[in-house]
Write a protein that holds these residues in place. Structure first.
Motif, PDB file in Angstrom:
ATOM      1  N   VAL A 124      22.333  12.089  56.428  1.00 22.95           N
ATOM      2  CA  VAL A 124      23.638  12.747  56.376  1.00 22.95           C
ATOM      3  C   VAL A 124      24.716  11.743  56.774  1.00 22.95           C
ATOM      4  CG1 VAL A 124      25.044  14.592  57.393  1.00 22.95           C
ATOM      5  CG2 VAL A 124      22.624  15.000  56.905  1.00 22.95           C
ATOM      6  N   GLU A 125      25.791  11.673  55.985  1.00 22.31           N
ATOM      7  CA  GLU A 125      26.924  10.802  56.316  1.00 22.31           C
ATOM      8  C   GLU A 125      27.645  11.373  57.538  1.00 22.31           C
ATOM      9  OE1 GLU A 125      27.807   7.933  54.736  1.00 22.31           O
ATOM     10  OE2 GLU A 125      26.009   8.187  53.500  1.00 22.31           O
ATOM     11  N   TYR A 126      28.309  10.501  58.287  1.00 23.48           N
ATOM     12  CA  TYR A 126      29.074  10.982  59.439  1.00 23.48           C
ATOM     13  C   TYR A 126      30.343  10.152  59.606  1.00 23.48           C
ATOM     14  CZ  TYR A 126      26.703   7.113  61.809  1.00 23.48           C
ATOM     15  OH  TYR A 126      26.209   5.885  62.154  1.00 23.48           O
ATOM     16  N   ALA A 127      31.338  10.787  60.212  1.00 21.62           N
ATOM     17  CA  ALA A 127      32.629  10.137  60.460  1.00 21.62           C
ATOM     18  C   ALA A 127      33.243  10.741  61.715  1.00 21.62           C
ATOM     19  CB  ALA A 127      33.563  10.348  59.273  1.00 21.62           C
ATOM     20  N   SER A 128      34.117   9.984  62.337  1.00 22.62           N
ATOM     21  CA  SER A 128      34.791  10.498  63.529  1.00 22.62           C
ATOM     22  C   SER A 128      36.297  10.378  63.376  1.00 22.62           C
ATOM     23  CB  SER A 128      34.326   9.741  64.776  1.00 22.62           C
ATOM     24  OG  SER A 128      34.717   8.389  64.706  1.00 22.62           O
ATOM     25  N   TYR A 129      36.993  11.244  64.074  1.00 18.95           N
ATOM     26  CA  TYR A 129      38.453  11.267  64.080  1.00 18.95           C
ATOM     27  C   TYR A 129      38.923  11.378  65.525  1.00 18.95           C
ATOM     28  CZ  TYR A 129      38.285  12.376  59.076  1.00 18.95           C
ATOM     29  OH  TYR A 129      38.075  12.339  57.725  1.00 18.95           O
ATOM     30  N   SER A 130      40.087  10.824  65.802  1.00 21.04           N
ATOM     31  CA  SER A 130      40.664  10.958  67.143  1.00 21.04           C
ATOM     32  C   SER A 130      41.329  12.328  67.274  1.00 21.04           C
ATOM     33  CB  SER A 130      41.693   9.857  67.400  1.00 21.04           C
ATOM     34  OG  SER A 130      42.852  10.080  66.618  1.00 21.04           O
ATOM     35  N   ALA A 131      41.494  12.752  68.503  1.00 18.12           N
ATOM     36  CA  ALA A 131      42.186  14.026  68.760  1.00 18.12           C
ATOM     37  C   ALA A 131      43.603  13.969  68.200  1.00 18.12           C
ATOM     38  CB  ALA A 131      42.207  14.319  70.254  1.00 18.12           C
ATOM     39  N   ASN A 132      44.256  12.827  68.337  1.00 16.71           N
ATOM     40  CA  ASN A 132      45.630  12.687  67.824  1.00 16.71           C
ATOM     41  C   ASN A 132      45.691  12.859  66.315  1.00 16.71           C
ATOM     42  OD1 ASN A 132      46.420  12.218  70.426  1.00 16.71           O
ATOM     43  ND2 ASN A 132      46.801  10.042  70.161  1.00 16.71           N
ATOM     44  N   TYR A 154      33.144  14.536  63.474  1.00 17.04           N
ATOM     45  CA  TYR A 154      33.279  14.936  64.870  1.00 17.04           C
ATOM     46  C   TYR A 154      34.501  14.280  65.488  1.00 17.04           C
ATOM     47  CZ  TYR A 154      31.108  10.414  65.890  1.00 17.04           C
ATOM     48  OH  TYR A 154      30.818   9.070  65.951  1.00 17.04           O
ATOM     49  N   GLU A 155      34.985  14.925  66.553  1.00 15.48           N
ATOM     50  CA  GLU A 155      36.124  14.386  67.286  1.00 15.48           C
ATOM     51  C   GLU A 155      35.617  13.376  68.299  1.00 15.48           C
ATOM     52  OE1 GLU A 155      39.399  15.950  70.492  1.00 15.48           O
ATOM     53  OE2 GLU A 155      38.897  17.301  68.834  1.00 15.48           O
ATOM     54  N   ARG A 156      36.194  12.172  68.280  1.00  2.00           N
ATOM     55  CA  ARG A 156      35.812  11.131  69.227  1.00  2.00           C
ATOM     56  C   ARG A 156      36.198  11.543  70.645  1.00  2.00           C
ATOM     57  NH1 ARG A 156      37.635   7.715  64.974  1.00  2.00           N
ATOM     58  NH2 ARG A 156      39.696   7.495  65.867  1.00  2.00           N
ATOM     59  N   PRO A 157      35.356  11.214  71.625  1.00  2.00           N
ATOM     60  CA  PRO A 157      35.704  11.555  73.009  1.00  2.00           C
ATOM     61  C   PRO A 157      36.875  10.713  73.517  1.00  2.00           C
ATOM     62  CG  PRO A 157      33.628  10.335  72.957  1.00  2.00           C
ATOM     63  CD  PRO A 157      34.055  10.569  71.530  1.00  2.00           C
ATOM     64  N   ALA A 158      37.688  11.324  74.340  1.00  2.00           N
ATOM     65  CA  ALA A 158      38.828  10.632  74.942  1.00  2.00           C
ATOM     66  C   ALA A 158      39.227  11.394  76.200  1.00  2.00           C
ATOM     67  CB  ALA A 158      39.994  10.579  73.966  1.00  2.00           C
ATOM     68  N   THR A 217      49.339  20.163  63.095  1.00  2.00           N
ATOM     69  CA  THR A 217      50.645  20.649  63.556  1.00  2.00           C
ATOM     70  C   THR A 217      51.807  19.716  63.246  1.00  2.00           C
ATOM     71  OG1 THR A 217      50.528  19.572  65.728  1.00  2.00           O
ATOM     72  CG2 THR A 217      49.486  21.762  65.527  1.00  2.00           C
ATOM     73  N   GLY A 218      51.499  18.511  62.816  1.00  3.62           N
ATOM     74  CA  GLY A 218      52.554  17.524  62.613  1.00  3.62           C
ATOM     75  C   GLY A 218      52.881  16.741  63.869  1.00  3.62           C
ATOM     76  N   LYS A 219      52.239  17.118  64.994  1.00  5.51           N
ATOM     77  CA  LYS A 219      52.461  16.441  66.274  1.00  5.51           C
ATOM     78  C   LYS A 219      51.120  15.950  66.819  1.00  5.51           C
ATOM     79  CE  LYS A 219      54.268  19.080  69.230  1.00  5.51           C
ATOM     80  NZ  LYS A 219      54.834  20.097  70.107  1.00  5.51           N
ATOM     81  N   GLY A 220      51.031  14.664  67.132  1.00  4.26           N
ATOM     82  CA  GLY A 220      49.794  14.101  67.654  1.00  4.26           C
ATOM     83  C   GLY A 220      49.475  14.494  69.081  1.00  4.26           C
ATOM     84  N   ASN A 221      50.434  15.154  69.741  1.00  2.69           N
ATOM     85  CA  ASN A 221      50.210  15.571  71.126  1.00  2.69           C
ATOM     86  C   ASN A 221      50.252  17.096  71.280  1.00  2.69           C
ATOM     87  OD1 ASN A 221      52.919  15.976  70.707  1.00  2.69           O
ATOM     88  ND2 ASN A 221      53.584  15.038  72.628  1.00  2.69           N
ATOM     89  N   ALA A 222      49.937  17.816  70.207  1.00  4.40           N
ATOM     90  CA  ALA A 222      49.973  19.285  70.251  1.00  4.40           C
ATOM     91  C   ALA A 222      49.016  19.814  71.314  1.00  4.40           C
ATOM     92  CB  ALA A 222      49.601  19.849  68.883  1.00  4.40           C
TER      93      ALA A 222
END
Length: 144
Positions: free
Chosen positions: A88-96, A58-62, A103-108
């Protein structure tokens, strides 16, 4: 590894190996805001059972919108509890991280995320589904 990727919000984008889409979890008139969490838990549990999901990402809130972060955090708490309960295993990722992968850009922006999904052959309903698609692919890459 069977993955469920979630871009958690009132309009939650989701992706599995077989399908993707958006759940509109907005409470109906006269319902408490807790119905968003009830619907979310029910849908996640159903997909985990039907597809034999072994990994949820899941995407972490920000962001600056306090009410959005609070609602997402409530759903994440329920998600983590459900994952633990169901093994169930779980992991989170930042929007960036997700944007940079896609896209190659963290601010797309939203249009760039949708276009990146289209270039991969997907037809996302909106940016929520596009984010879930990219999160699914990023998780796949990270898990090998």
């Amino acid at each position: 590894m069977k993955i469920l990727a979630l871009d958690i919000a009132t309009k939650t984008g989701w992706k599995t190996e077989t399908a993707s889409g958006v759940w509109d979890l907005k409470p109906n008139r006269g319902e408490s805001s807790g119905m968003r969490v009830v619907r979310f838990k029910s849908k996640v549990k159903e997909i985990i059972q039907i597809e034999g999901i072994t990994q949820v990402s899941y995407e972490r809130p920000a962001g600056a919108n306090k009410s959005s972060i609070m609602a997402e955090s409530e759903m994440i708490g329920v998600l983590i509890d459900l994952c633990i309960e169901m093994g169930v295993e779980y992991a989170s990722y930042s929007a960036n991280e997700i944007k940079k992968f896609a896209t190659g850009k963290g601010n797309a922006g939203k249009p760039e995320m949708i276009n990146a999904a289209v270039k991969l052959g997907y037809n996302p309903i909106d940016d929520n589904e596009a984010d879930a698609i990219h999160l699914y692919l990023l998780t796949q890459k990270d898990l090998g």
